[in-house]
Design an enzyme around this catalytic site. Structure first.
Site, PDB file in Angstrom:
ATOM      1  N   ASP A   2      -8.014   9.762  14.316  1.00 15.84           N
ATOM      2  CA  ASP A   2      -6.594   9.800  13.966  1.00 15.84           C
ATOM      3  C   ASP A   2      -5.781   8.935  14.928  1.00 15.84           C
ATOM      4  O   ASP A   2      -6.109   8.842  16.115  1.00 15.84           O
ATOM      5  CB  ASP A   2      -6.113  11.254  14.044  1.00 15.84           C
ATOM      6  CG  ASP A   2      -4.914  11.488  13.159  1.00 15.84           C
ATOM      7  OD1 ASP A   2      -4.520  10.560  12.431  1.00 15.84           O
ATOM      8  OD2 ASP A   2      -4.362  12.592  13.207  1.00 15.84           O
ATOM      9  N   HIS A  19      -5.877   0.216  11.596  1.00 16.74           N
ATOM     10  CA  HIS A  19      -7.206   0.507  11.046  1.00 16.74           C
ATOM     11  C   HIS A  19      -8.201  -0.578  11.487  1.00 16.74           C
ATOM     12  O   HIS A  19      -9.340  -0.292  11.849  1.00 16.74           O
ATOM     13  CB  HIS A  19      -7.161   0.584   9.522  1.00 16.74           C
ATOM     14  CG  HIS A  19      -6.306   1.721   9.014  1.00 16.74           C
ATOM     15  ND1 HIS A  19      -6.373   2.984   9.550  1.00 16.74           N
ATOM     16  CD2 HIS A  19      -5.369   1.774   8.032  1.00 16.74           C
ATOM     17  CE1 HIS A  19      -5.515   3.772   8.908  1.00 16.74           C
ATOM     18  NE2 HIS A  19      -4.889   3.061   7.983  1.00 16.74           N
ATOM     19  N   LEU A 113     -30.364   7.059  16.324  1.00 16.78           N
ATOM     20  CA  LEU A 113     -29.096   7.772  16.128  1.00 16.78           C
ATOM     21  C   LEU A 113     -28.864   7.945  14.630  1.00 16.78           C
ATOM     22  O   LEU A 113     -29.021   6.995  13.862  1.00 16.78           O
ATOM     23  CB  LEU A 113     -27.929   6.961  16.728  1.00 16.78           C
ATOM     24  CG  LEU A 113     -26.517   7.448  16.386  1.00 16.78           C
ATOM     25  CD1 LEU A 113     -26.199   8.761  17.102  1.00 16.78           C
ATOM     26  CD2 LEU A 113     -25.460   6.409  16.761  1.00 16.78           C
TER      27      LEU A 113
HETATM   28  C1  FPP Z   1      -6.502   8.014  10.486  1.00 14.22           C
HETATM   29  O1  FPP Z   1      -5.405   7.426  11.191  1.00 14.22           O
HETATM   30  C2  FPP Z   1      -7.485   7.009  10.152  1.00 14.22           C
HETATM   31  C3  FPP Z   1      -7.947   6.711   8.901  1.00 14.22           C
HETATM   32  C4  FPP Z   1      -7.478   7.411   7.689  1.00 14.22           C
HETATM   33  C5  FPP Z   1      -8.919   5.624   8.657  1.00 14.22           C
HETATM   34  C6  FPP Z   1     -10.036   5.492   9.658  1.00 14.22           C
HETATM   35  C7  FPP Z   1     -10.707   4.207   9.415  1.00 14.22           C
HETATM   36  C8  FPP Z   1     -11.149   3.365  10.372  1.00 14.22           C
HETATM   37  C9  FPP Z   1     -11.119   3.639  11.822  1.00 14.22           C
HETATM   38  C10 FPP Z   1     -11.656   2.043   9.924  1.00 14.22           C
HETATM   39  C11 FPP Z   1     -13.070   1.805   9.696  1.00 14.22           C
HETATM   40  C12 FPP Z   1     -14.073   2.883   9.733  1.00 14.22           C
HETATM   41  C13 FPP Z   1     -15.410   2.640   9.614  1.00 14.22           C
HETATM   42  C14 FPP Z   1     -16.358   3.781   9.645  1.00 14.22           C
HETATM   43  C15 FPP Z   1     -15.938   1.267   9.474  1.00 14.22           C
HETATM   44  P1  FPP Z   1      -3.960   7.504  10.559  1.00 14.22           P
HETATM   45  O2  FPP Z   1      -3.788   6.328   9.676  1.00 14.22           O
HETATM   46  O3  FPP Z   1      -3.775   8.826   9.907  1.00 14.22           O
HETATM   47  O4  FPP Z   1      -3.049   7.369  11.818  1.00 14.22           O
HETATM   48  P2  FPP Z   1      -1.606   8.031  12.041  1.00 14.22           P
HETATM   49  O5  FPP Z   1      -1.830   9.519  12.143  1.00 14.22           O
HETATM   50  O6  FPP Z   1      -1.169   7.448  13.345  1.00 14.22           O
HETATM   51  O7  FPP Z   1      -0.749   7.630  10.891  1.00 14.22           O
END
Ligand code: FPP
Length: 240
Positions: A2, A19, A113
């Site tokens: 997050d 992201h 892993l």
């Molecule tokens: C949550 O942060 C994050 C996500 C919904 C996406 C996670 C994806 C990645 C890290 C990219 C790639 C992953 C892989 C496995 C290749 P948020 O957008 O909710 O952040 P916020 O709470 O600050 O709005």
């Protein structure tokens, strides 16, 4: 994972930049897990609820998964990482499903892993689909309702061959599970950090693992009972 959106906002950049930066933390945490001998790492990449985000953000996330699969899979394979995706993958674009299947096939025999990426996953979805499978077996006459216990139930969840998480880490300052592997987290140690996911590097991960190593896990027993069990286990190790 997050905090990508907030990380980007703090820098006056679009959420999707967060992201993209988050992929670097994914790489760092996977490689640190390999170095430290972690058996299984599960990353929550996209929840069943994330479809509700703006269409443009969902599209960028799908593209990011595609490009990460393209750029990272060879490296994962070289590091002997087995990759599996948990979740309702049939909702993903056909091409992404195909790439997932290829990556899983390529890495299937790796043992260093187990990397699980939860995508279009929800803990409640997992419990519901396990229930449906159990009902189908009962209706087919292969299973008696009275025979269903926790062990049998767990065998019908996604990837029943994998052990339950020991440690649950959530970045970004929120202190909730948000529908992650709910059944399997019954006894997981919870660790919350204010670090935003793109800032969660090897050192931050190491800090979480060190804090975990100081926790006493009792599984409903007393602290004294648990200490006794640990002493017995370590003396039998010492005797070989
Ligand atoms: C949550 O942060 C994050 C996500 C919904 C996406 C996670 C994806 C990645 C890290 C990219 C790639 C992953 C892989 C496995 C290749 P948020 O957008 O909710 O952040 P916020 O709470 O600050 O709005």
């Amino acid at each position: 994972m997050d905090g990508n959106g907030r990380w980007a906002k703090q820098r006056g950049r679009p959420r999707t930049a967060g992201h993209r930066e988050g992929v670097k933390s994914v790489r760092a945490v996977v490689e640190e897990s390999v170095r430290r001998g972690v058996e299984t790492l599960t990353l929550f990449a996209f929840s069943s609820e994330n479809w509700q985000r703006p269409r443009s953000e969902v599209n960028i996330l799908m593209e990011l998964f595609m490009s990460a699969l393209r750029s990272e899979v060879r490296r994962l394979h070289k590091n002997e990482v087995r990759l599996r995706i948990i979740g309702a993958r049939d909702a993903f674009p056909e091409k992404l499903q195909q790439r997932i299947a290829e990556a899983e096939a390529l890495t299937a025999n790796n043992r260093r892993l187990n990397l699980q990426v939860a995508a279009n996953y929800g803990g409640r979805w997992d419990i519901v689909q396990a229930t449906r499978r159990l009902i189908a077996e009962v209706q087919a006459g292969h299973l008696e309702p009275d025979a269903i216990d926790e062990r049998i139930f767990a065998q019908h969840l996604s990837f029943p061959d994998l052990t339950e998480p020991d440690l649950f880490i959530r970045t970004g300052g929120e202190q909730r599970l948000s529908n992650f592997v709910l059944w399997q987290c019954a006894y997981a140690e919870l660790y919350f950090t204010d670090a935003l996911w793109p800032d969660f590097d090897e050192a931050a991960y190491g800090h979480a693992l060190e804090e975990y190593s100081r926790r006493q896990r009792r599984f409903g027993r007393t602290g004294e009972q648990q200490a006794e069990t640990l002493a017995t286990v370590s003396s039998s190790y010492a005797r070989g």
